[in-house]
Design a protein around this motif. Structure first.
Motif, PDB file in Angstrom:
ATOM      1  N   GLN A   1       0.922  -1.116  -0.015  1.00  0.00           N
ATOM      2  CA  GLN A   1      -0.117   0.018   0.012  1.00  0.00           C
ATOM      3  C   GLN A   1       0.944   1.071  -0.019  1.00  0.00           C
ATOM      4  OE1 GLN A   1      -3.382  -0.621  -0.279  1.00  0.00           O
ATOM      5  NE2 GLN A   1      -3.245   2.127  -0.809  1.00  0.00           N
ATOM      6  N   SER A   2       1.952   1.217   0.762  1.00  0.00           N
ATOM      7  CA  SER A   2       2.849   2.432   0.855  1.00  0.00           C
ATOM      8  C   SER A   2       3.959   2.451  -0.159  1.00  0.00           C
ATOM      9  CB  SER A   2       3.501   2.406   2.304  1.00  0.00           C
ATOM     10  OG  SER A   2       4.371   1.228   2.402  1.00  0.00           O
ATOM     11  N   GLY A   3       3.856   1.469  -1.198  1.00  0.00           N
ATOM     12  CA  GLY A   3       4.997   1.596  -2.123  1.00  0.00           C
ATOM     13  C   GLY A   3       6.484   1.296  -1.659  1.00  0.00           C
TER      14      GLY A   3
ATOM     15  N   VAL B   1       8.564  -1.154  -1.921  1.00  0.00           N
ATOM     16  CA  VAL B   1       8.947  -2.440  -2.982  1.00  0.00           C
ATOM     17  C   VAL B   1       9.983  -3.267  -2.174  1.00  0.00           C
ATOM     18  CG1 VAL B   1      10.237  -2.881  -4.871  1.00  0.00           C
ATOM     19  CG2 VAL B   1       8.934  -0.838  -5.025  1.00  0.00           C
ATOM     20  N   LEU B   2      10.777  -2.966  -1.669  1.00  0.00           N
ATOM     21  CA  LEU B   2      11.606  -3.862  -0.973  1.00  0.00           C
ATOM     22  C   LEU B   2      11.003  -4.694   0.482  1.00  0.00           C
ATOM     23  CD1 LEU B   2      15.146  -2.408  -1.632  1.00  0.00           C
ATOM     24  CD2 LEU B   2      13.855  -4.271  -2.766  1.00  0.00           C
ATOM     25  N   GLY B   3      10.181  -3.830   0.850  1.00  0.00           N
ATOM     26  CA  GLY B   3       9.709  -4.293   2.279  1.00  0.00           C
ATOM     27  C   GLY B   3       8.544  -5.223   1.872  1.00  0.00           C
ATOM     28  N   ALA B   4       7.818  -4.973   0.727  1.00  0.00           N
ATOM     29  CA  ALA B   4       6.823  -6.037   0.086  1.00  0.00           C
ATOM     30  C   ALA B   4       7.780  -7.112  -0.067  1.00  0.00           C
ATOM     31  CB  ALA B   4       6.106  -5.400  -0.982  1.00  0.00           C
ATOM     32  N   HIS B   5       8.338  -7.092  -1.053  1.00  0.00           N
ATOM     33  CA  HIS B   5       9.240  -8.248  -1.547  1.00  0.00           C
ATOM     34  C   HIS B   5       9.864  -8.882  -0.216  1.00  0.00           C
ATOM     35  CE1 HIS B   5      11.750 -10.592  -4.213  1.00  0.00           C
ATOM     36  NE2 HIS B   5      12.763 -10.440  -3.815  1.00  0.00           N
ATOM     37  N   GLY B   6      10.411  -8.211   0.649  1.00  0.00           N
ATOM     38  CA  GLY B   6      11.044  -8.870   1.970  1.00  0.00           C
ATOM     39  C   GLY B   6      10.288  -9.896   2.531  1.00  0.00           C
ATOM     40  N   ALA B   7       8.788  -9.522   2.690  1.00  0.00           N
ATOM     41  CA  ALA B   7       7.938 -10.268   3.416  1.00  0.00           C
ATOM     42  C   ALA B   7       7.657 -11.474   2.579  1.00  0.00           C
ATOM     43  CB  ALA B   7       6.350  -9.252   3.422  1.00  0.00           C
ATOM     44  N   LEU B   8       7.769 -11.715   1.544  1.00  0.00           N
ATOM     45  CA  LEU B   8       7.802 -13.072   0.847  1.00  0.00           C
ATOM     46  C   LEU B   8       9.194 -13.562   1.085  1.00  0.00           C
ATOM     47  CD1 LEU B   8       5.112 -12.156  -0.437  1.00  0.00           C
ATOM     48  CD2 LEU B   8       6.004 -12.944  -2.623  1.00  0.00           C
ATOM     49  N   THR B   9      10.325 -13.091   0.958  1.00  0.00           N
ATOM     50  CA  THR B   9      11.650 -13.786   0.998  1.00  0.00           C
ATOM     51  C   THR B   9      11.947 -14.021   2.257  1.00  0.00           C
ATOM     52  OG1 THR B   9      12.738 -11.638   1.022  1.00  0.00           O
ATOM     53  CG2 THR B   9      12.497 -12.652  -1.035  1.00  0.00           C
ATOM     54  N   ASP B  10      11.514 -13.208   3.329  1.00  0.00           N
ATOM     55  CA  ASP B  10      11.629 -13.713   4.735  1.00  0.00           C
ATOM     56  C   ASP B  10      10.793 -15.087   4.841  1.00  0.00           C
ATOM     57  OD1 ASP B  10      11.253 -10.284   5.951  1.00  0.00           O
ATOM     58  OD2 ASP B  10      12.951 -11.491   5.209  1.00  0.00           O
ATOM     59  N   ALA B  11       9.695 -15.135   4.570  1.00  0.00           N
ATOM     60  CA  ALA B  11       8.888 -16.391   4.637  1.00  0.00           C
ATOM     61  C   ALA B  11       9.413 -17.585   3.797  1.00  0.00           C
ATOM     62  CB  ALA B  11       7.669 -16.414   4.180  1.00  0.00           C
ATOM     63  N   PHE B  12      10.148 -17.188   2.772  1.00  0.00           N
ATOM     64  CA  PHE B  12      10.808 -18.380   2.008  1.00  0.00           C
ATOM     65  C   PHE B  12      11.949 -18.934   2.296  1.00  0.00           C
ATOM     66  CE2 PHE B  12      11.583 -20.912  -1.581  1.00  0.00           C
ATOM     67  CZ  PHE B  12      12.789 -20.790  -1.934  1.00  0.00           C
ATOM     68  N   SER B  13      12.746 -17.975   3.210  1.00  0.00           N
ATOM     69  CA  SER B  13      14.021 -18.258   3.833  1.00  0.00           C
ATOM     70  C   SER B  13      13.744 -18.876   5.207  1.00  0.00           C
ATOM     71  CB  SER B  13      14.874 -16.774   4.062  1.00  0.00           C
ATOM     72  OG  SER B  13      14.775 -16.362   2.856  1.00  0.00           O
ATOM     73  N   THR B  14      12.510 -19.177   5.710  1.00  0.00           N
ATOM     74  CA  THR B  14      12.304 -19.680   6.981  1.00  0.00           C
ATOM     75  C   THR B  14      12.326 -21.388   6.891  1.00  0.00           C
ATOM     76  OG1 THR B  14      10.885 -17.979   7.395  1.00  0.00           O
ATOM     77  CG2 THR B  14      10.762 -19.870   8.758  1.00  0.00           C
ATOM     78  N   ASP B  15      13.050 -21.927   7.830  1.00  0.00           N
ATOM     79  CA  ASP B  15      13.289 -23.477   7.769  1.00  0.00           C
ATOM     80  C   ASP B  15      11.933 -23.879   8.300  1.00  0.00           C
ATOM     81  OD1 ASP B  15      15.454 -25.785   9.021  1.00  0.00           O
ATOM     82  OD2 ASP B  15      13.637 -26.106   8.064  1.00  0.00           O
ATOM     83  N   VAL B  16      11.099 -24.606   7.412  1.00  0.00           N
ATOM     84  CA  VAL B  16       9.731 -24.899   7.911  1.00  0.00           C
ATOM     85  C   VAL B  16       9.818 -26.474   8.437  1.00  0.00           C
ATOM     86  CG1 VAL B  16       8.497 -23.237   6.550  1.00  0.00           C
ATOM     87  CG2 VAL B  16       8.988 -25.193   5.399  1.00  0.00           C
ATOM     88  N   ARG B  17      11.100 -27.053   8.267  1.00  0.00           N
ATOM     89  CA  ARG B  17      11.048 -28.488   8.568  1.00  0.00           C
ATOM     90  C   ARG B  17      10.253 -28.769   9.975  1.00  0.00           C
ATOM     91  NH1 ARG B  17      16.702 -29.361   5.662  1.00  0.00           N
ATOM     92  NH2 ARG B  17      16.922 -27.406   6.825  1.00  0.00           N
TER      93      ARG B  17
END
Ligand code: LRH
Ligand code: MN
Length: 394
Positions: free
Chosen positions: A331-333, A335-351
């Motif tokens: 919403q606030s534009g 860009v990297l904060g939004a992308h980071g929200a996805l990459t933070d989750a992707f980088s999480t070890d979910v095992r």
């Protein structure tokens, strides 16, 4: 930096993951290969009954693979009721029934699109047979991948083929019982190389919209041109309410049918992120999450176990996305904060989260290792001697 692993998000993720089911392809338990070679392996299933026994092993250790899709005629048996009962005895059920229009000489120049009515009628009658199988197995999904296409410009009238296809599909659609679905699968090339008659999601969607509510699109992750943004297509088909199923697999170049998530785990995560964002992970979302793979050189059952756990891992990461932070950044534009929200989750070890899920279901934390310890692979290699191993295409 967002914190994907908050207690609330972990609890919600566990609840959603506990309901996730992935449908296995019977043909993954037979031998497969390329035009160069189909390799045999010790202990490979020799008939649909053994294929279902192998699929049941995957469900036994993952707790997330309770259905097996069949392919006709590869899985033809005298008594499909008996096969369905065999599956039930093993704690699984028969899922989608796949038709086969890609192994008959009559279909060289097309099947449902063929210029000759005799050939189109033959292809339509094959689907009548598949629908009868569905009635015997209790299946509700008829999956139709259209292999039709042309190799040279001018070889046939592209529009004429679409009109014949629309009429043939209408005749098949009219035979569906209430509650049954037609899953229409597209593919951008192979086995034809100038034009496939259903090459992309748009063409499949157009035909589905023309047919009716019971017709939905199958998205095979290996059926797009390199570089295609597949999660955009997922979003759009969900938006149209016509994403019926996935055929999950991985690819580097062509339709490689490799283990899902093995080539591009971030792409699989992005796809599951669109599913979670649209709340389409729910069992009643109408999306059938299926695998469509071939284990050409690796053992089949471990390959399917690894595939199921790869989908679970991508799903778990998508469920851990901090969606409030994501929406605020979008919403606030930021860009990297939004992308980071996805990459933070992707980088999480979910095992550890998935281990907790499996233990809560009374399963071993590591299905792959548990199967390896079971001795099942050695037993079937010892016992399954004689007869003919099932093979892709036969
Ligand atoms: C075609 C396809 C289709 C199946 C076949 C086994 O490439 O993806 O889904 O019929 O593989
Ligand atoms: Mn497929």
């Amino acid at each position: 930096m967002t914190d994907p692993g908050t207690p609330d998000r972990r609890a919600a993720a566990l609840a959603a993951l506990a309901e996730q089911t992935i449908e296995l392809p019977s043909w993954a338990f037979g031998n497969s290969g390329t035009r160069f070679k189909v390799f045999g392996q010790p202990g490979v299933a020799r008939d649909p009954f053994e294929k279902i026994e192998d699929a049941a092993q995957v469900h036994r250790y993952t707790g997330a693979a309770p259905r097996v899709s069949l392919h006709v005629p590869w899985d033809l048996v005298d008594d499909f009721g008996k096969l369905a009962a065999h599956a039930a005895d093993l704690g699984v059920s028969i899922g989608a029934i796949n038709s086969n229009l890609f192994q008959d000489d009559d279909y060289r120049l097309g099947s449902l699109t063929h210029p000759e009515k005799r050939v189109r009628d033959k292809a339509i009658a094959h689907h009548t047979q598949c629908i009868d199988v569905m009635r015997a197995t209790g299946s509700t999904d008829l999956k139709l991948w259209l292999p039709d296409g042309t190799n040279y410009a001018g070889q046939d009238d592209l529009r004429g083929r679409q009109d014949r296809l629309a009429d043939s599909l209408q005749q098949i659609y009219a035979q569906l019982d209430p509650g049954m679905r037609l899953l229409l699968e597209y593919k951008f090339y192979e086995p034809y190389f100038y034009a496939m008659d259903i090459p992309d999601w748009g063409t499949s969607l157009l035909h589905c919209l023309a047919l009716g509510e019971q017709a939905t699109v199958v998205l095979d992750t290996g059926h797009h041109a390199p570089g295609t943004n597949i999660e955009f297509i997922v979003m759009q088909l969900l938006r149209a309410g016509r994403l019926g199923a996935f055929d999950f697999n991985s690819r580097y170049y062509g339709d490689d049918d490799l283990i899902v998530g093995s080539a591009d785990p971030f792409q699989l995560f992005r796809i599951m992120n669109e599913i979670v964002a649209a709340d389409a992970l729910r069992p009643d979302s109408g999306v059938n999450f299926m695998l469509d793979q071939c284990h050409n050189i690796e053992p089949k059952i471990p390959g399917q176990i690894r595939s199921v756990t790869n989908v679970q891992e991508a799903t778990a990461k998508a469920l851990l996305v901090d969606r409030e932070a994501l929406a605020a950044a979008q919403q606030s534009g930021d860009v990297l904060g939004a992308h980071g929200a996805l990459t933070d989750a992707f980088s999480t070890d979910v095992r550890p989260l998935l281990a907790e899920l499996r233990e809560s279901k009374g399963l071993d934390a590591d299905p792959y290792a548990a199967y390896a310890r079971s001795g099942h692979a050695e037993r079937i290699a010892r016992e399954r001697v004689g007869g003919t191993q099932a093979s892709w295409g036969a």
